[in-house]
Design a protein around this motif. Structure first.
Motif, PDB file in Angstrom:
ATOM      1  N   LYS A 105       0.945  -1.312   0.096  1.00  0.00           N
ATOM      2  CA  LYS A 105      -0.023  -0.080  -0.089  1.00  0.00           C
ATOM      3  C   LYS A 105       0.881   1.287  -0.114  1.00  0.00           C
ATOM      4  N   GLY A 106       0.926   1.877  -1.175  1.00  0.00           N
ATOM      5  CA  GLY A 106       1.828   2.860  -1.028  1.00  0.00           C
ATOM      6  C   GLY A 106       1.734   3.603  -2.497  1.00  0.00           C
ATOM      7  N   LEU A 107       2.468   4.757  -2.977  1.00  0.00           N
ATOM      8  CA  LEU A 107       2.517   5.438  -4.071  1.00  0.00           C
ATOM      9  C   LEU A 107       4.313   5.433  -4.359  1.00  0.00           C
ATOM     10  N   GLU A 108       4.476   5.361  -5.616  1.00  0.00           N
ATOM     11  CA  GLU A 108       6.097   5.320  -6.045  1.00  0.00           C
ATOM     12  C   GLU A 108       6.281   6.794  -5.863  1.00  0.00           C
ATOM     13  N   GLU A 109       7.162   7.262  -5.297  1.00  0.00           N
ATOM     14  CA  GLU A 109       8.089   8.629  -4.813  1.00  0.00           C
ATOM     15  C   GLU A 109       8.092   9.301  -6.018  1.00  0.00           C
ATOM     16  N   GLN A 110       8.786   9.015  -6.887  1.00  0.00           N
ATOM     17  CA  GLN A 110       9.038   9.782  -8.232  1.00  0.00           C
ATOM     18  C   GLN A 110       8.011  10.040  -9.219  1.00  0.00           C
ATOM     19  N   CYS A 282       3.219  10.473   2.046  1.00  0.00           N
ATOM     20  CA  CYS A 282       2.761  11.674   2.268  1.00  0.00           C
ATOM     21  C   CYS A 282       3.574  12.659   1.458  1.00  0.00           C
ATOM     22  N   HIS A 283       4.624  12.405   1.336  1.00  0.00           N
ATOM     23  CA  HIS A 283       5.523  13.325   0.379  1.00  0.00           C
ATOM     24  C   HIS A 283       4.971  13.066  -0.993  1.00  0.00           C
ATOM     25  N   ALA A 284       4.639  12.140  -1.512  1.00  0.00           N
ATOM     26  CA  ALA A 284       3.866  11.860  -2.737  1.00  0.00           C
ATOM     27  C   ALA A 284       2.579  12.431  -2.864  1.00  0.00           C
ATOM     28  N   ALA A 285       1.879  12.303  -1.848  1.00  0.00           N
ATOM     29  CA  ALA A 285       0.465  12.837  -1.826  1.00  0.00           C
ATOM     30  C   ALA A 285       0.357  14.257  -1.737  1.00  0.00           C
ATOM     31  N   TRP A 286       1.173  14.845  -1.100  1.00  0.00           N
ATOM     32  CA  TRP A 286       1.276  16.384  -0.954  1.00  0.00           C
ATOM     33  C   TRP A 286       1.624  16.888  -2.596  1.00  0.00           C
ATOM     34  N   GLN A 287       2.691  16.117  -3.049  1.00  0.00           N
ATOM     35  CA  GLN A 287       3.151  16.877  -4.400  1.00  0.00           C
ATOM     36  C   GLN A 287       1.702  16.509  -5.465  1.00  0.00           C
ATOM     37  N   LEU A 288       1.147  15.596  -5.225  1.00  0.00           N
ATOM     38  CA  LEU A 288       0.028  15.187  -6.157  1.00  0.00           C
ATOM     39  C   LEU A 288      -1.146  16.314  -5.849  1.00  0.00           C
TER      40      LEU A 288
END
Length: 333
Positions: A105-110, A282-288
């Motif tokens: 359960k996650g999103l790829e960072e880049q 959280c970092h990926a979602a914030w950017q999204l």
């Protein structure tokens, strides 16, 4: 009966291996560490992940990725940050038409891709699905009644996953909204981190109820913008997974949040707990959220706590002092 290969001998991987084995399937579990495999064979269990849960001798254990060459279903049960590299390594062994399943359960960072999208890129010859929902490994392994979702854009693929893993203690529902299911499973970790922080700050039940309710609103806003269906986020992979992750001490995200709310630096909290999917997510979602112009105030404040040095108490005050709004507003900022 099917040949099932599980990549990852952590708690969830072993729990699903046990489920498939007890359903009569031939099961192989791969792990990168020969020491871990030796310890499981010596002890008859994975003591640090599933203490007291026997791992039968008939479940094969290996460090050889060639185990993926003759299976009908290949399941990835490793942290999301390792999915792409492992998929790249195993792809040459995967035969066309094999069903490949993500259990992370996650999103790829880049790239901001979900894990099924990563698997599609790296193993294009496979049919891809996901298992997600409220499912602590500690309970699945002990056959405590659990319901999750078998998600795939292909209903046939989802049905195969459902057939292999459904048991007297594990019930799988089919959902063809795989993007919505994976977004829900990834983003709930962010809200669980925030819920743990509230616990560390000694907030009350009112606070957590508000956080979870507004949290699923944020998850839905971003998830729908990315192509998910609104109803998915009211189901097992959305609100169901959110409830269990925010409220249980099995949740590593919640436990890390409790440490942060109590004053531990975020990096140290993650080091102490281990895999904390919500930290990277959280970092990926914030950017999204910035990219899609979606309002996600909880995610934004958590980002400031995790990566910009803001105090948890100040972040909470910032959320409570936001401008007055209608409860159901548009998805834009």
């Amino acid at each position: 009966m099917a040949n099932v290969t599980i990549l990852g001998a952590g708690g969830f991987g072993l729990s699903l291996a046990l489920t498939a084995y007890h359903n009569g399937h031939t099961v192989t579990v791969w792990n990168h560490s020969q020491q871990t495999i030796a310890e499981i064979r010596r002890d008859g269990e994975r003591r640090d992940k599933l203490p007291g849960v026997p791992i039968p001798e008939k479940i094969a254990l290996t460090t050889d990725l060639a185990c993926a060459s003759d299976c009908e279903l290949l399941l990835f049960a490793v942290p999301s940050r390792h999915i792409r590299e492992l998929a790249r390594q195993v792809s040459p062994y995967v035969q066309a038409g094999t069903t490949v399943v993500n259990a992370s359960k996650g999103l790829e960072e880049q790239t901001f891709l979900t894990m099924s999208q990563v698997l599609h890129e790296e193993i294009p010859q496979a049919a891809v699905g996901t298992i997600t929902g409220p499912s602590h490994a500690e309970e699945v392994g002990r056959e405590i009644p659990t319901t999750v979702v078998a998600a795939s854009a292909s209903e046939e693929t989802a049905a195969l996953i459902q057939d292999i893993f459904t048991s007297h203690a594990l019930r799988l529902y089919i959902n063809t909204d795989i993007i919505g299911c994976e977004i829900g499973g990834a983003l709930k970790n962010i809200i669980a981190l925030a819920a743990g922080i509230c616990d560390g700050l000694h907030c009350g039940d009112n606070t957590k109820a508000a956080l979870m309710t507004r949290g699923i609103h944020e998850i839905t806003n971003l998830g729908v913008t990315m192509g998910g269906k609104p109803e998915t986020f009211g189901g097992l992979s959305g609100i169901g997974d959110l409830i269990v992750t925010c409220c249980s001490m099995h949740s590593r995200n919640r436990r890390a949040g409790i440490l942060i709310g109590g004053g531990t630096l975020p990096e140290e909290a993650v080091r102490q707990i281990g895999t904390v999917e919500g930290y990277d997510c959280c970092h990926a979602a914030w950017q999204l959220a910035q990219k899609h112009q979606v309002s996600m105030p909880i995610t934004e404040q958590l980002y400031e706590v995790l990566f910009a040095g803001k105090s948890a108490a100040q972040a909470l005050q910032n959320l409570m002092s936001r401008p007055k709004k209608h409860e159901y507003e548009s998805f834009s900022c």
